[in-house]
Scaffold this motif. Structure first.
Motif, mmCIF file in Angstrom:
data_model
loop_
_atom_site.group_PDB
_atom_site.id
_atom_site.type_symbol
_atom_site.label_atom_id
_atom_site.label_comp_id
_atom_site.label_asym_id
_atom_site.label_seq_id
_atom_site.Cartn_x
_atom_site.Cartn_y
_atom_site.Cartn_z
ATOM 1 N N ILE A 37 0.843 -1.198 0.000
ATOM 2 C CA ILE A 37 0.000 0.000 0.000
ATOM 3 C C ILE A 37 0.881 1.251 0.000
ATOM 4 N N LEU A 38 1.970 1.223 0.778
ATOM 5 C CA LEU A 38 2.898 2.361 0.805
ATOM 6 C C LEU A 38 3.585 2.537 -0.546
ATOM 7 N N LEU A 39 3.940 1.430 -1.190
ATOM 8 C CA LEU A 39 4.589 1.507 -2.501
ATOM 9 C C LEU A 39 3.649 2.081 -3.557
ATOM 10 N N LEU A 40 2.358 1.706 -3.490
ATOM 11 C CA LEU A 40 1.377 2.277 -4.413
ATOM 12 C C LEU A 40 1.247 3.778 -4.169
ATOM 13 N N SER A 41 1.198 4.164 -2.899
ATOM 14 C CA SER A 41 1.121 5.597 -2.551
ATOM 15 C C SER A 41 2.342 6.336 -3.082
ATOM 16 N N GLY A 42 3.518 5.691 -2.973
ATOM 17 C CA GLY A 42 4.735 6.307 -3.496
ATOM 18 C C GLY A 42 4.663 6.507 -4.994
ATOM 19 N N SER A 43 4.090 5.521 -5.708
ATOM 20 C CA SER A 43 3.985 5.620 -7.167
ATOM 21 C C SER A 43 2.946 6.632 -7.617
ATOM 22 N N LEU A 44 1.884 6.804 -6.832
ATOM 23 C CA LEU A 44 0.796 7.717 -7.228
ATOM 24 C C LEU A 44 0.964 9.134 -6.689
ATOM 25 N N PHE A 45 1.775 9.311 -5.648
ATOM 26 C CA PHE A 45 1.953 10.642 -5.064
ATOM 27 C C PHE A 45 3.399 11.140 -5.158
ATOM 28 N N LEU A 46 4.347 10.354 -4.605
ATOM 29 C CA LEU A 46 5.732 10.818 -4.532
ATOM 30 C C LEU A 46 6.419 10.797 -5.893
ATOM 31 N N LEU A 47 6.253 9.724 -6.654
ATOM 32 C CA LEU A 47 6.901 9.613 -7.957
ATOM 33 C C LEU A 47 6.476 10.731 -8.912
ATOM 34 N N PRO A 48 5.166 10.987 -9.090
ATOM 35 C CA PRO A 48 4.786 12.114 -9.973
ATOM 36 C C PRO A 48 5.269 13.465 -9.454
ATOM 37 N N SER A 49 5.322 13.602 -8.131
ATOM 38 C CA SER A 49 5.827 14.863 -7.557
ATOM 39 C C SER A 49 7.277 15.084 -7.964
ATOM 40 N N PHE A 50 8.100 14.043 -7.871
ATOM 41 C CA PHE A 50 9.498 14.139 -8.297
ATOM 42 C C PHE A 50 9.587 14.479 -9.793
ATOM 43 N N LEU A 51 8.771 13.816 -10.604
ATOM 44 C CA LEU A 51 8.808 14.034 -12.053
ATOM 45 C C LEU A 51 8.412 15.467 -12.399
ATOM 46 N N ILE A 52 7.382 15.974 -11.714
ATOM 47 C CA ILE A 52 6.927 17.359 -11.957
ATOM 48 C C ILE A 52 8.036 18.339 -11.599
ATOM 49 N N SER A 53 8.696 18.111 -10.431
ATOM 50 C CA SER A 53 9.770 19.006 -10.001
ATOM 51 C C SER A 53 10.926 19.008 -10.993
ATOM 52 N N ILE A 54 11.296 17.816 -11.479
ATOM 53 C CA ILE A 54 12.404 17.709 -12.432
ATOM 54 C C ILE A 54 12.068 18.437 -13.734
ATOM 55 N N TYR A 55 10.872 18.194 -14.271
ATOM 56 C CA TYR A 55 10.504 18.783 -15.557
ATOM 57 C C TYR A 55 10.184 20.265 -15.431
ATOM 58 N N SER A 56 9.663 20.678 -14.289
ATOM 59 C CA SER A 56 9.394 22.115 -14.080
ATOM 60 C C SER A 56 10.708 22.878 -14.045
ATOM 61 N N LYS A 57 11.689 22.321 -13.359
ATOM 62 C CA LYS A 57 13.009 22.954 -13.286
ATOM 63 C C LYS A 57 13.661 22.985 -14.668
ATOM 64 N N LYS A 58 13.485 21.890 -15.395
ATOM 65 C CA LYS A 58 14.051 21.780 -16.738
ATOM 66 C C LYS A 58 13.424 22.819 -17.669
ATOM 67 N N ALA A 59 12.088 22.996 -17.526
ATOM 68 C CA ALA A 59 11.369 23.972 -18.363
ATOM 69 C C ALA A 59 11.841 25.396 -18.047
ATOM 70 N N LYS A 60 12.065 25.702 -16.749
ATOM 71 C CA LYS A 60 12.534 27.038 -16.350
ATOM 72 C C LYS A 60 13.908 27.330 -16.935
ATOM 73 N N LEU A 61 14.790 26.335 -16.898
ATOM 74 C CA LEU A 61 16.141 26.509 -17.442
ATOM 75 C C LEU A 61 16.101 26.748 -18.947
ATOM 76 N N GLU A 62 15.193 26.031 -19.625
ATOM 77 C CA GLU A 62 15.061 26.201 -21.072
ATOM 78 C C GLU A 62 14.546 27.595 -21.409
ATOM 79 N N ASN A 63 13.608 28.107 -20.599
ATOM 80 C CA ASN A 63 13.066 29.447 -20.812
ATOM 81 C C ASN A 63 14.130 30.515 -20.583
ATOM 82 N N GLN A 64 15.005 30.280 -19.589
ATOM 83 C CA GLN A 64 16.064 31.251 -19.288
ATOM 84 C C GLN A 64 17.087 31.347 -20.415
ATOM 85 N N HIS A 65 17.294 30.202 -21.106
ATOM 86 C CA HIS A 65 18.287 30.182 -22.182
ATOM 87 C C HIS A 65 17.748 30.766 -23.482
ATOM 88 N N LYS A 66 16.413 30.913 -23.553
ATOM 89 C CA LYS A 66 15.817 31.449 -24.790
ATOM 90 C C LYS A 66 16.053 32.947 -24.908
#
Length: 817
Positions: free
Chosen positions: A788-817
């Motif tokens: 149950i904890l692993l499912l919670s990690g996949s549905l809450f923590l994993l997407p949170s990490f992915l959003i943070s990584i891609y949001s940061k990546k998007a900001k860096l790309e915007n700064q370089h434009k």
């Protein structure tokens, strides 16, 4: 290559199905030959030096293998004529059992103070027992209650419960085979002897079962509603474990079919996707069991849960494939069935393969445990789930094509659960809350894991109220404990005389020769040490019964009008005591040939304060302090030592297992994702929930045992599947969609498969809670919790990490434009 192979098997669905089915059927035929082994040997470390010592010392003394039968009469007076008559009949019946060497109780216990004959020499010619004609019954009762050999051994301290010690015949063939294996010069020779040992054990297992059944039937004959009989001992525990394992396997099978059928119908709302997964699961399990039988693997207490594990992991693979198949069937309703099946198998090939490989790595890590049943569980599961992936692909590729096309409808969750989970991760404030909870979980885990301990009791392995536990508790608390432990004191041989002392006169030469004879082995030093060690052991907490040479000294003092027995009196007893009494009073505690004394103890295994490893370490230290000036060697041995070694090996190997699993899977993640960040977050999403479970065990004082040791491998092995499938899907979605759309689509597609598989796993492991074996119950509860904890990690923590990584990546790309 894979695409061509899949096209080939899809093009010939009937041939693929029949070929695969007959292969499974052939392997399944051997599944009936797989055997169950719950012997104490199956839990020992083969390379344990203490085990070699134990076997060596066992050769010096007979009657190490015994059962204890506790008799609790209704009137709580074992000495009444009626109860003595029952005991005598019970004695006579037990002696007829095929593998019983002899039976010892108050019925045939030698009495030296209860007859009119007071001349010791005459008395030894015909030692009376409680039923002898010239024995005073009152004196006999008092002697038994106060005799150091009988009190807290065959009679409880309060005199209300009596014990019958059933000595079993020694298995000399097994001992010879073990010795041959230890002396084998190469691994090939060892393996040949191991096969001979297994063959002999299988034969002996049948005889032991018949012997125990014979004893149990006798017990049933004498047990009434008023009089109670309780049987205990290592052989009894092993037999009951086998019974529980077989019962559990049956319950797992029946319950899983019922629960998983309900779950599958709830998920897919069509009977074809209920029957198809169940068919694949059970045919794969049967084939895997056949392979295990061909490999000469046995089902042990530890590996008995392989049934549930193989079923659940196979079902997980099948659910991922079916979920994707339904999804693309709805997206392309007019596509040919062959194309839909091919696209499904190709799309899920890499994530399924990587998921199975990571699971296999998780189980393969169990080889670090050094305990054969755990190692074999790792191998069994690695082989089983590998076969599961192959059979799942072959059967789905053929059966889906052979089935008539149909419109499929996926279950929609009330309150839109998966979308709700996705939106929590997308909300920045709530995402920080998720990170905060994760950090707290890590801190709590560090504290909780430090409290983790390895501490198990044979008595507490069984449910409260079960017959075996009732019996073990009665014996443990009233008849001196259940867990055997020995202390061996070995005297150093006298050194050869130096040249300066060679000139002994004839009298000294003659006296020296006399000393070498068995008759003159006893001396004041040995009796002094026997008394000192015996009294020390008696005062140790958790020690129940203690028997040794000092027990004979106490008995001798009682019959010698309060005077201590001297060396000549002991020698006289050793020479003149009848053999049948000598084997109870001297032989188990003295070995003249090896120049040693033996102190036999039984430990009160049910005491909740007993810490076995600490107890043994402290006992060893204190004995060495006690005898530091006596020039002797001290050896602590017995079942308790061997069992404790196994537990300590579990604890130390847990770290090795975790390190291996995490490093191996991390390296695989780098290969799979080609990205360090993805690899790190995929590991964290699995390690954090697992740490919480171990912390929970530490905080709740749930001991690490022979089954919970496997949770790390199982949890990470299964848990990483979710991370791999989710990240794979997200990477596909993010190519053409925004972060928000990619997360929501990933949740609604792969998230539903994760939800289905977790529910199936939870249902599967929850079945284990019905077991009579406590480690299995804990294993089921803890695995359900971690899933149950692993499912919670996949549905809450994993997407949170992915959003943070891609949001940061998007900001860096915007700064370089």
């Amino acid at each position: 290559m894979l695409s061509k192979f899949l096209k080939l098997i899809i093009s010939y669905p009937k041939t693929t199905f029949l070929g695969t089915f007959f292969i499974c059927l052939f392997l399944s035929f051997f599944a009936f030959k797989i055997s169950v082994d719950a012997s104490a040997e199956s839990l020992l470390l083969e390379d344990d030096t203490d085990l070699k010592t134990f076997r060596e010392i066992s050769k010096h003394y007979k009657n190490d293998n015994f059962l204890i039968l506790a008799f609790k009469p209704q009137d709580e007076n074992p000495f009444s004529k009626t109860n003595l008559s029952k005991l005598q009949k019970l004695h006579n019946d037990l002696e007829k059992a095929p593998l019983i060497e002899r039976v010892f109780s108050i019925i045939n216990a030698p009495l030296l103070q209860s007859s009119e004959n007071t001349d010791l020499k005459e008395l030894l010619k015909n030692i009376p027992d409680i039923q002898s004609k010239d024995v005073n019954q009152t004196k006999a009762k008092n002697e038994i209650l106060n005799n150091p050999f009988y009190k807290n051994n065959i009679i409880s301290k309060n005199g209300r419960i009596t014990g019958i010690i059933i000595y079993l015949k020694t298995d000399y063939i097994y001992n010879e085979l073990i010795e041959k294996r230890n002396l084998a010069k190469n691994e090939k020779e060892k393996n040949a002897i191991r096969l001979a040992i297994k063959k002999h054990q299988d034969q002996q297992k049948i005889l032991n079962k018949q012997n125990l059944d014979f004893i149990k039937n006798i017990i049933k004959k004498y047990e009434t509603n008023q009089d109670k009989l309780y049987l205990g001992g290592v052989s009894m525990i092993a037999d009951d474990m086998i019974t529980y394992i077989k019962s559990d396997l049956l319950i797992y099978g029946v319950s899983l079919v019922f629960l998983l059928a309900i779950a599958l119908y709830y998920f897919f709302r069509t009977w074809r996707f209920v029957l198809l997964p169940l068919f694949i699961c059970f045919i794969s399990l049967s084939a895997a069991s056949g392979v295990f039988a061909l490999l000469n693997f046995q089902i042990t207490v530890i590996s008995s849960n392989y049934v549930a594990l193989v079923l659940i992991i196979t079902l997980s693979v099948v659910i991922h494939l079916i979920t994707h198949f339904i999804e693309i069937s709805q997206t392309y309703p007019n596509a040919r069935i062959q194309r839909l099946v091919l696209q499904t198998l190709l799309a899920k090939a890499k994530p399924s393969l990587y998921a199975i490989v990571t699971t296999m790595i998780g189980f393969f890590s169990l080889i670090f445990s050094n305990i054969e049943p755990i190692i074999k569980l790792g191998i069994m599961m690695s082989v089983g789930i590998g076969l599961a992936l192959i059979f799942s692909y072959l059967f789905l590729a053929s059966i889906l094509v052979l089935l008539k096309p149909k419109q499929y409808h996926k279950k929609e969750f009330k309150f839109n659960l998966l979308e709700f989970c996705a939106k929590i991760s997308l909300d920045q404030k709530k995402r920080y809350i998720i990170y905060g909870i994760s950090c707290i979980a890590i801190l709590v885990s560090l504290f909780g894991i430090s409290k983790l301990r390895v501490e198990n009791s044979f008595v507490n392995y069984f449910r409260d109220g079960s017959e075996i536990k009732k019996g073990l508790l009665v014996i443990d608390k009233n008849l001196g404990g259940t867990l055997p432990l020995d202390v061996i004191i070995r005297f150093k041989n006298n050194q050869t005389a130096t040249n300066s002392n060679k000139a002994l006169d004839s009298f000294e030469d003659e006296f020296e020769d006399l000393e070498k004879k068995d008759t003159y082995w006893f001396n004041s030093k040995k009796t002094r040490i026997a008394k000192k060690v015996h009294e020390f052991l008696e005062h140790q907490k958790f020690v129940g019964s203690v028997l040794s040479l000092n027990s004979l000294l106490i008995l001798g003092k009682n019959i010698n009008h309060g005077e201590d027995l001297d060396d000549f009196a002991l020698a006289f007893l050793n020479e003149n005591l009848p053999q049948n009494f000598k084997q109870d009073l001297i032989s188990p505690f003295v070995n003249i040939k090896n120049n040693e004394l033996r102190f036999t103890m039984r430990i009160v295994d049910s005491d909740p304060n007993l810490r076995r490893n600490e107890f043994l370490i402290k006992l060893n230290e204190n004995l060495h302090k006690l005898l530091k000036n006596d020039d002797v060697q001290i050896q602590i041995t017995g079942i308790m030592v061997l069992y404790n070694n196994m537990l300590q090996s579990l604890f130390s190997s847990q770290f090795d297992t975790l390190v291996f699993v995490i490093l191996a899977i991390f390296i695989l993640f780098i290969f799979v994702f080609r990205d360090l960040k993805f690899s790190i977050i995929a590991i964290l999403v699995n390690v954090i929930p697992l740490s919480v479970v171990f912390a929970l065990m530490g905080l709740c004082q749930i001991p690490l045992d022979m089954m919970s040791i496997t949770i790390a491998a199982i949890a990470i092995g299964i848990g990483v599947d979710d991370a791999i499938h989710y990240i794979y899907r997200f990477k596909e979605e993010i190519k053409s969609k925004s972060i928000e759309e990619a997360i929501i689509n990933s949740h609604l597609s792969i998230g539903s498969a994760l939800y289905y598989t977790t529910i199936s796993i939870v249902l599967g492991f929850s079945v284990m809670m019905s077991s009579n074996f406590i480690p299995t119950i804990y294993f089921g509860v803890l695995t359900v919790f971690v899933m149950i904890l692993l499912l919670s990690g996949s549905l809450f923590l994993l997407p949170s990490f992915l959003i943070s990584i891609y949001s940061k990546k998007a900001k860096l790309e915007n700064q370089h434009k």
